[in-house]
Design a protein around this motif. Structure first.
Motif, mmCIF file in Angstrom:
data_model
loop_
_atom_site.group_PDB
_atom_site.id
_atom_site.type_symbol
_atom_site.label_atom_id
_atom_site.label_comp_id
_atom_site.label_asym_id
_atom_site.label_seq_id
_atom_site.Cartn_x
_atom_site.Cartn_y
_atom_site.Cartn_z
ATOM 1 N N LEU A 105 0.813 -1.222 0.000
ATOM 2 C CA LEU A 105 0.000 0.000 0.000
ATOM 3 C C LEU A 105 0.843 1.267 0.000
ATOM 4 C CD1 LEU A 105 -2.781 -1.039 2.529
ATOM 5 C CD2 LEU A 105 -2.920 -0.987 0.041
ATOM 6 N N ILE A 106 1.890 1.306 0.791
ATOM 7 C CA ILE A 106 2.720 2.508 0.864
ATOM 8 C C ILE A 106 3.428 2.761 -0.462
ATOM 9 C CG2 ILE A 106 4.726 3.557 1.980
ATOM 10 C CD1 ILE A 106 3.771 2.266 4.597
ATOM 11 N N ARG A 107 3.957 1.729 -1.079
ATOM 12 C CA ARG A 107 4.667 1.892 -2.362
ATOM 13 C C ARG A 107 3.764 2.400 -3.478
ATOM 14 N NH1 ARG A 107 8.984 -3.051 -2.963
ATOM 15 N NH2 ARG A 107 10.246 -2.395 -1.196
ATOM 16 N N VAL A 108 2.472 2.064 -3.414
ATOM 17 C CA VAL A 108 1.560 2.509 -4.479
ATOM 18 C C VAL A 108 0.775 3.747 -4.079
ATOM 19 C CG1 VAL A 108 1.389 0.227 -5.553
ATOM 20 C CG2 VAL A 108 -0.274 0.890 -3.803
ATOM 21 N N GLN B 240 -8.926 -2.431 7.272
ATOM 22 C CA GLN B 240 -8.707 -1.053 7.681
ATOM 23 C C GLN B 240 -7.214 -0.747 7.583
ATOM 24 O OE1 GLN B 240 -11.129 1.220 8.883
ATOM 25 N NE2 GLN B 240 -12.550 -0.317 8.128
ATOM 26 N N ALA B 241 -6.882 0.480 7.158
ATOM 27 C CA ALA B 241 -5.483 0.907 7.104
ATOM 28 C C ALA B 241 -5.377 2.320 7.668
ATOM 29 C CB ALA B 241 -4.957 0.870 5.676
ATOM 30 N N ILE B 242 -4.276 2.581 8.342
ATOM 31 C CA ILE B 242 -3.977 3.897 8.893
ATOM 32 C C ILE B 242 -2.588 4.275 8.405
ATOM 33 C CG2 ILE B 242 -3.619 5.240 10.996
ATOM 34 C CD1 ILE B 242 -5.531 3.230 12.382
ATOM 35 N N GLY B 243 -2.508 5.324 7.603
ATOM 36 C CA GLY B 243 -1.224 5.756 7.060
ATOM 37 C C GLY B 243 -0.535 4.699 6.212
ATOM 38 N N GLY B 244 -1.302 3.858 5.562
ATOM 39 C CA GLY B 244 -0.747 2.816 4.705
ATOM 40 C C GLY B 244 -0.437 1.518 5.432
ATOM 41 N N ILE B 245 -0.553 1.497 6.757
ATOM 42 C CA ILE B 245 -0.294 0.290 7.547
ATOM 43 C C ILE B 245 -1.636 -0.365 7.866
ATOM 44 C CG2 ILE B 245 0.676 -0.653 9.679
ATOM 45 C CD1 ILE B 245 2.775 0.492 7.765
ATOM 46 N N ILE B 246 -1.721 -1.656 7.605
ATOM 47 C CA ILE B 246 -2.963 -2.391 7.805
ATOM 48 C C ILE B 246 -3.175 -2.628 9.296
ATOM 49 C CG2 ILE B 246 -4.184 -4.545 7.334
ATOM 50 C CD1 ILE B 246 -2.402 -4.612 4.707
ATOM 51 N N ASN B 247 -4.331 -2.246 9.765
ATOM 52 C CA ASN B 247 -4.704 -2.436 11.158
ATOM 53 C C ASN B 247 -5.502 -3.732 11.240
ATOM 54 O OD1 ASN B 247 -5.831 -2.417 13.700
ATOM 55 N ND2 ASN B 247 -6.240 -0.218 13.693
ATOM 56 N N THR B 248 -4.828 -4.837 11.501
ATOM 57 C CA THR B 248 -5.489 -6.137 11.483
ATOM 58 C C THR B 248 -6.515 -6.277 12.597
ATOM 59 O OG1 THR B 248 -3.648 -7.089 12.712
ATOM 60 C CG2 THR B 248 -3.641 -7.358 10.311
ATOM 61 N N GLN B 249 -6.290 -5.656 13.745
ATOM 62 C CA GLN B 249 -7.260 -5.752 14.833
ATOM 63 C C GLN B 249 -8.576 -5.080 14.438
ATOM 64 O OE1 GLN B 249 -6.843 -7.683 17.457
ATOM 65 N NE2 GLN B 249 -4.881 -8.214 16.573
ATOM 66 N N ALA B 250 -8.519 -3.897 13.877
ATOM 67 C CA ALA B 250 -9.732 -3.202 13.435
ATOM 68 C C ALA B 250 -10.403 -3.968 12.294
ATOM 69 C CB ALA B 250 -9.423 -1.779 12.990
ATOM 70 N N SER B 251 -9.604 -4.525 11.395
ATOM 71 C CA SER B 251 -10.161 -5.273 10.261
ATOM 72 C C SER B 251 -10.898 -6.497 10.736
ATOM 73 C CB SER B 251 -9.038 -5.692 9.306
ATOM 74 O OG SER B 251 -8.416 -4.556 8.758
ATOM 75 N N LEU B 252 -10.324 -7.222 11.680
ATOM 76 C CA LEU B 252 -10.964 -8.437 12.168
ATOM 77 C C LEU B 252 -12.208 -8.125 12.979
ATOM 78 C CD1 LEU B 252 -7.829 -10.496 13.125
ATOM 79 C CD2 LEU B 252 -9.335 -10.823 11.183
ATOM 80 N N THR B 253 -12.180 -7.067 13.766
ATOM 81 C CA THR B 253 -13.354 -6.688 14.546
ATOM 82 C C THR B 253 -14.510 -6.335 13.620
ATOM 83 O OG1 THR B 253 -11.950 -5.854 16.312
ATOM 84 C CG2 THR B 253 -14.226 -5.090 16.272
ATOM 85 N N GLU B 254 -14.236 -5.575 12.593
ATOM 86 C CA GLU B 254 -15.301 -5.170 11.674
ATOM 87 C C GLU B 254 -15.867 -6.360 10.934
ATOM 88 O OE1 GLU B 254 -15.485 -2.729 7.596
ATOM 89 O OE2 GLU B 254 -14.736 -1.627 9.313
ATOM 90 N N GLU B 255 -15.012 -7.282 10.466
ATOM 91 C CA GLU B 255 -15.466 -8.424 9.679
ATOM 92 C C GLU B 255 -16.234 -9.422 10.526
ATOM 93 O OE1 GLU B 255 -15.345 -9.090 6.395
ATOM 94 O OE2 GLU B 255 -14.639 -7.059 6.175
ATOM 95 N N SER B 256 -15.955 -9.523 11.809
ATOM 96 C CA SER B 256 -16.582 -10.545 12.622
ATOM 97 C C SER B 256 -17.916 -10.105 13.216
ATOM 98 C CB SER B 256 -15.638 -10.992 13.744
ATOM 99 O OG SER B 256 -15.357 -9.892 14.602
ATOM 100 N N GLU B 257 -18.321 -8.849 13.032
ATOM 101 C CA GLU B 257 -19.590 -8.356 13.593
ATOM 102 C C GLU B 257 -20.782 -8.904 12.864
ATOM 103 O OE1 GLU B 257 -19.491 -4.123 13.735
ATOM 104 O OE2 GLU B 257 -17.868 -4.108 15.161
#
Length: 142
Positions: free
Chosen positions: A73-76, A125-142
């Motif tokens: 993500l950061i490179r692109v 979810q990503a913040i500043g190009g870094i993937i936030n796996t905790q936020a991504s998993l929380t959102e997907e599991s709801e």
């Protein structure tokens, strides 16, 4: 320096796959680590395309003949915070069987039907190009 959130590949793939958009479900492992999205397909798939869309009209694609496309993500240039969507499409080794509507004396199968396609998609979810796996998993599991 903050260590990026990392989770096992199998866990992420199971939670983020949301279904098939082509003819069959894609058997793939999706790895979300640091700023990279990497897809690993089984040997029965080839010609894979990974597409990612996100905030501010962001879009990137990567293609791999052997079935392991990746996007950093950061490179692109994907540095906007928010929800990103990915889609993976690939051809399987299984031949598509099409009906030949024209009686050309060769039988009722269309030999130009090609291979059966497969796909899967998900979000993260990503913040500043870094993937936030905790936020991504929380959102997907709801």
């Amino acid at each position: 320096m903050r260590k990026p959130n990392c989770l096992p590949v199998i866990g992420i793939a199971g939670l983020l796959a949301t279904g098939a958009l082509a003819n069959e479900n894609l058997d793939a492992l999706v790895s979300l680590q640091g700023s990279e999205v990497r897809v690993t397909l089984s040997r029965e798939y080839f010609n894979a395309t990974l597409s990612i869309s996100g905030p501010n009209d962001f879009h990137a694609e990567a293609f791999s003949r052997d079935g392991s496309p990746a996007i950093d993500l950061i490179r692109v240039g994907a540095t906007a915070d928010g929800t990103y969507t990915y889609e993976v499409t690939a051809a399987s080794s299984e031949d598509a069987v099409g009906e030949n509507l024209m009686d050309n004396g060769r039988g009722g199968v269309d030999e130009t039907a090609g291979k059966i396609g497969a796909s899967m998609s998900g979000t993260f979810q990503a913040i500043g190009g870094i993937i936030n796996t905790q936020a991504s998993l929380t959102e997907e599991s709801e």
